[in-house]
Motif scaffolding. Structure first.
Motif, PDB file in Angstrom:
ATOM      1  N   THR A 117      -4.600  -6.862   1.209  1.00 10.69           N
ATOM      2  CA  THR A 117      -4.176  -6.255   0.094  1.00 10.69           C
ATOM      3  C   THR A 117      -5.177  -5.845  -0.742  1.00 10.69           C
ATOM      4  OG1 THR A 117      -2.323  -7.846   0.308  1.00 10.69           O
ATOM      5  CG2 THR A 117      -2.424  -6.588  -2.007  1.00 10.69           C
ATOM      6  N   VAL A 137      -2.169   7.499  -3.371  1.00 10.94           N
ATOM      7  CA  VAL A 137      -1.478   6.398  -2.644  1.00 10.94           C
ATOM      8  C   VAL A 137      -0.391   6.513  -1.788  1.00 10.94           C
ATOM      9  CG1 VAL A 137      -0.813   3.988  -2.866  1.00 10.94           C
ATOM     10  CG2 VAL A 137      -3.239   4.739  -3.995  1.00 10.94           C
ATOM     11  N   GLU A 138       0.890   7.046  -2.647  1.00  9.05           N
ATOM     12  CA  GLU A 138       2.266   7.438  -2.130  1.00  9.05           C
ATOM     13  C   GLU A 138       2.104   8.253  -0.769  1.00  9.05           C
ATOM     14  OE1 GLU A 138       4.274   8.619  -5.390  1.00  9.05           O
ATOM     15  OE2 GLU A 138       4.615   6.557  -6.190  1.00  9.05           O
ATOM     16  N   TYR A 141       0.468   6.710   2.021  1.00 15.42           N
ATOM     17  CA  TYR A 141       1.385   5.772   2.857  1.00 15.42           C
ATOM     18  C   TYR A 141       2.379   6.636   3.498  1.00 15.42           C
ATOM     19  CZ  TYR A 141       1.239   1.082   0.507  1.00 15.42           C
ATOM     20  OH  TYR A 141       0.836  -0.083   0.338  1.00 15.42           O
ATOM     21  N   GLY A 144       0.891   7.392   6.803  1.00 20.53           N
ATOM     22  CA  GLY A 144       0.552   6.503   7.887  1.00 20.53           C
ATOM     23  C   GLY A 144      -1.105   6.041   7.509  1.00 20.53           C
ATOM     24  N   ILE A 146      -2.036   4.432   4.991  1.00 22.72           N
ATOM     25  CA  ILE A 146      -1.913   2.947   4.233  1.00 22.72           C
ATOM     26  C   ILE A 146      -0.603   2.286   4.982  1.00 22.72           C
ATOM     27  CG2 ILE A 146      -2.073   1.695   2.274  1.00 22.72           C
ATOM     28  CD1 ILE A 146      -2.673   4.223   0.749  1.00 22.72           C
ATOM     29  N   GLY A 147      -0.635   1.103   5.139  1.00 19.41           N
ATOM     30  CA  GLY A 147       0.748   0.424   5.423  1.00 19.41           C
ATOM     31  C   GLY A 147       0.426  -0.152   6.714  1.00 19.41           C
ATOM     32  N   LYS A 148       1.429  -0.447   7.416  1.00 18.57           N
ATOM     33  CA  LYS A 148       1.299  -1.206   9.010  1.00 18.57           C
ATOM     34  C   LYS A 148       0.816  -0.153   9.893  1.00 18.57           C
ATOM     35  CE  LYS A 148       4.401  -4.924   8.698  1.00 18.57           C
ATOM     36  NZ  LYS A 148       3.488  -5.338   7.525  1.00 18.57           N
ATOM     37  N   ILE A 150      -2.781   1.272  10.618  1.00 23.18           N
ATOM     38  CA  ILE A 150      -3.169   2.614  10.100  1.00 23.18           C
ATOM     39  C   ILE A 150      -3.715   3.438  11.045  1.00 23.18           C
ATOM     40  CG2 ILE A 150      -4.797   3.574   8.542  1.00 23.18           C
ATOM     41  CD1 ILE A 150      -4.420   0.936   7.021  1.00 23.18           C
ATOM     42  N   SER A 156      -3.785  -3.312   9.131  1.00 26.37           N
ATOM     43  CA  SER A 156      -2.658  -3.182   8.311  1.00 26.37           C
ATOM     44  C   SER A 156      -3.127  -3.190   6.791  1.00 26.37           C
ATOM     45  CB  SER A 156      -1.406  -3.645   8.514  1.00 26.37           C
ATOM     46  OG  SER A 156      -0.901  -3.604   9.617  1.00 26.37           O
ATOM     47  N   ASP A 158      -2.134  -2.996   2.373  1.00 33.15           N
ATOM     48  CA  ASP A 158      -1.332  -2.738   1.144  1.00 33.15           C
ATOM     49  C   ASP A 158      -2.389  -2.345   0.003  1.00 33.15           C
ATOM     50  OD1 ASP A 158       1.458  -2.387   0.795  1.00 33.15           O
ATOM     51  OD2 ASP A 158       1.725  -4.439   0.044  1.00 33.15           O
TER      52      ASP A 158
ATOM     53  N   ARG B  16       6.808  -6.735  -5.512  1.00 37.59           N
ATOM     54  CA  ARG B  16       5.646  -5.907  -4.732  1.00 37.59           C
ATOM     55  C   ARG B  16       4.348  -6.659  -4.922  1.00 37.59           C
ATOM     56  NH1 ARG B  16       3.083  -3.137  -2.346  1.00 37.59           N
ATOM     57  NH2 ARG B  16       2.098  -0.894  -2.524  1.00 37.59           N
TER      58      ARG B  16
END
Lengths: 443, 159
Positions: A117, A137-138, A141, A144, A146-148, A150, A156, A158, B16
């Motif tokens: 994180t 950042v959005e 995400y 792919g 960022i997130g699970k 990568i 992964s 966050d 979050r």
């Protein structure tokens, strides 16, 4: 013009979008890092590159990563993008114009430090920078990045973008963590250092925005390539924020070790002093660093050389001051900043910055006594090294160095009741420079 | 009134973060956006969303300068007065704005149109002097540029 690393591509329209950033090689470094390296190898690579923190203290980045405690607590990364040091405006530019470079640096650093994180703490006042980083950042995400898992790896991450709300102290790393935890931004006692007990009690690495923005280029170019820039101990390039009485203020990326005179006078950079006035003083690294006299103008801008002449490279905010400036007035203005920004936690800083401002005010307005100058030095001595965090020390830098260099101006205020030079007699028109642009030359 | 939508967004924020309390700052930004400043209802809504006492939320809200404790004008103007802007004579700019608006720094025009504030270094030293209007930068401000801004504000007040 020397090779640009952090500010490379900055002039490309649409660089702030994922598509354009990728067209120019964006996120290739991330893919390479995830497939060709183990986390510890990345830490070693950054150590070899000689990269040092660009926030102010100049601590070796790879070494900082290596200090993370090995325990079972979750690890965190905080990107310090709470840029508030007077004279500094590089991180804002990097976030507004190239937010994906920062995001890529955050992902690679998180992987290298085994962080799952990460937080990007953006100064609240920088609304556009905050929007740009949030959007980047959005986008990342959705793609792919960022997130699970990568880019198909088993890594992964966050990333949470956190907006500050107006507090210089939150640029201090422990206050930043307090703020992230939902409290007033009071600094914490060290040790334990964040690498051992940091955010939510876990081992935490905190890096400046420019530092993290440099990481992708080092992964791509290699440690040796990056280390080929700069000096033996201060490697690489740095974004210098030039402001004050120069013809072309702006952000200029230069190899460490470039003389101050080049930054101020070279046509490609500052272009000389405004109205060709004489240079009187230089603040080499933001208002928290010791003032240098004009005789130090040939000093190379690297950590060691600036320290050798009695100041600090700090945040890279170089402020040029001309001969018509009353130093008492300028120092008063800088001291007011620390009075307003002192968090109030410890007495020397809370009370000291208040009293120093009061005394400087009475000197500036002609009500001061000769003994006030000594009193100022005495208060500085009672704050510096005795405050809870570096903000107190920082508040004394301009006063002690200013009195040392420009004592006669302080005395003149006592004996004559007004400034020896400039203000009070002549006031420059505002907006004296036409077309001076924030990004001139940096792109 | 804090809308149900904002309350929901605050709860989303609280989940979050690794710890709900960390959402107090973004939640305060949200209620301020909705009500213009931090009201007692706003404090209560934030406290409910992030699981803190109202006092604890207020302690955070009063530490950070961007959380306003009083209603603000339609146009909130922050003029940077730190060293780099000082060297580019931001003081003359503040004085000019005070004169033209008929208020002192820290005050709001009687019609509630403009609030004039000074700010610490806004990270725009290369384009000094600078100011922000509702958080957006206006750089290399001249007195003429300031006059043009005032005209714009007055027009939106009449509109």
């Amino acid at each position: 013009m020397p090779e640009l690393i952090v500010t490379k591509n900055l002039a490309i329209p649409g660089l702030d979008t994922l598509a354009t950033y990728r067209e120019h090689g964006g996120y290739e470094a991330l893919a390479h890092a995830l497939t060709a390296y183990q986390p510890d190898e990345l830490v070693a690579l950054i150590k070899d590159s000689g990269l040092r923190g660009r926030g102010g203290a100049g601590f070796p980045t790879g070494m900082k990563w290596g200090f993370l405690a090995k325990n079972n607590m979750p690890r965190y990364l905080c990107c310090n993008a709470d840029e508030s040091e007077p004279g500094t405006f590089k991180d804002r530019m990097l976030m507004e114009k190239n937010p994906h470079q920062l995001v890529e640096g955050v992902i690679i650093t998180s992987f290298a430090c085994r962080v799952t994180t990460a937080f990007i703490y953006v100064r609240g006042e920088l609304a556009k920078a905050g929007r740009q980083v949030t959007r980047a950042v959005e986008e990342a995400y959705a793609a792919g990045l960022i997130g699970k898992n990568i880019l198909g790896s088993d890594y992964s991450l966050d990333i949470i973008v956190h907006r500050g709300a107006g507090a210089y102290i939150c640029g201090e790393e422990s206050a930043l963590m307090e703020s992230l935890e939902g409290r007033r931004g009071y600094p914490r006692l060290k040790p334990p250092f964040p690498a051992v007990v940091g955010l939510y009690g876990g081992p935490t690495v905190i890096n400046n925005c420019e530092t993290l923005s440099t990481i992708p280029a080092i992964i791509k170019g290699g440690a040796q390539w990056y280390a080929s820039f700069g000096t033996e101990k201060s490697k690489g390039t740095r974004v210098f924020c030039l402001s004050g009485h120069v013809k072309k203020p702006g952000n200029y990326e230069l190899p460490l070790g470039t003389p101050i005179s080049t930054l101020i006078y070279d046509e490609q950079y500052g272009g000389g002093m405004l109205d060709d006035k004489k240079l009187k003083a230089i603040i080499p690294g933001g208002s928290s660093t010791f003032i240098l006299g004009a005789d130090k103008v040939n000093t190379p801008l690297d950590f060691e050389s600036i320290a050798a002449v009695g100041s600090m490279l700090g945040s890279g905010g170089v402020i040029a001051i001309n001969e018509d400036t009353c130093m008492v007035g300028a120092i008063l203005r800088m001291t007011e900043f620390y009075r307003d920004e002192s968090c109030g936690k410890c007495t020397p800083c809370r009370e000291g910055t208040y009293w120093m401002t009061e005394i400087l005010e009475r000197l500036e307005h002609g009500h001061g006594k000769e003994s006030d100058i000594k009193l100022l030095v005495d208060i500085c001595d009672n704050i510096s090294g005795k405050s809870f965090c570096p903000l107190g020390d920082a508040s004394t830098s301009s006063i002690t160095s200013g009195i040392k260099l420009f004592l006669e101006e302080f005395q003149y205020h006592v004996t004559h009741g007004h400034c020896m030079v400039g203000a009070g007699r002549t006031r420059p028109e505002i907006g004296a420079v036409e077309g001076a642009s924030l990004f001139a030359g940096a792109v | 009134m804090i809308s149900e939508q904002t309350k929901q967004r605050m709860c989303d924020l609280a989940s979050r973060y690794p710890v709900a309390r960390s959402a107090v700052m973004p939640a305060l930004h949200l209620v301020q956006q909705e009500e213009g400043y931090i009201t007692s209802e706003g404090l209560q809504a934030v406290a409910d969303a992030v699981g803190m006492t109202v006092d604890a939320v207020e302690s955070v809200a009063t530490f950070y300068t961007m959380y306003q404790q009083h209603p603000q004008g339609k146009h909130v103007v922050h003029v940077c007065t730190s060293i780099s802007c000082y060297l580019r004579n931001c003081d003359a700019l503040v004085e000019h704005l005070e004169k033209r608006l008929g208020i002192k720094r820290g005050e709001t025009t009687p019609d509630g149109n403009v609030t004039l504030l000074t700010a610490e270094c806004l990270a725009s030293c290369g384009t000094a002097p600078v100011l922000q209007v509702n958080g957006e930068f206006v750089e290399n401000v001249t007195l003429e540029k300031a006059d043009a801004l005032i005209r714009d504000w007055n027009e939106t007040a009449r509109a």
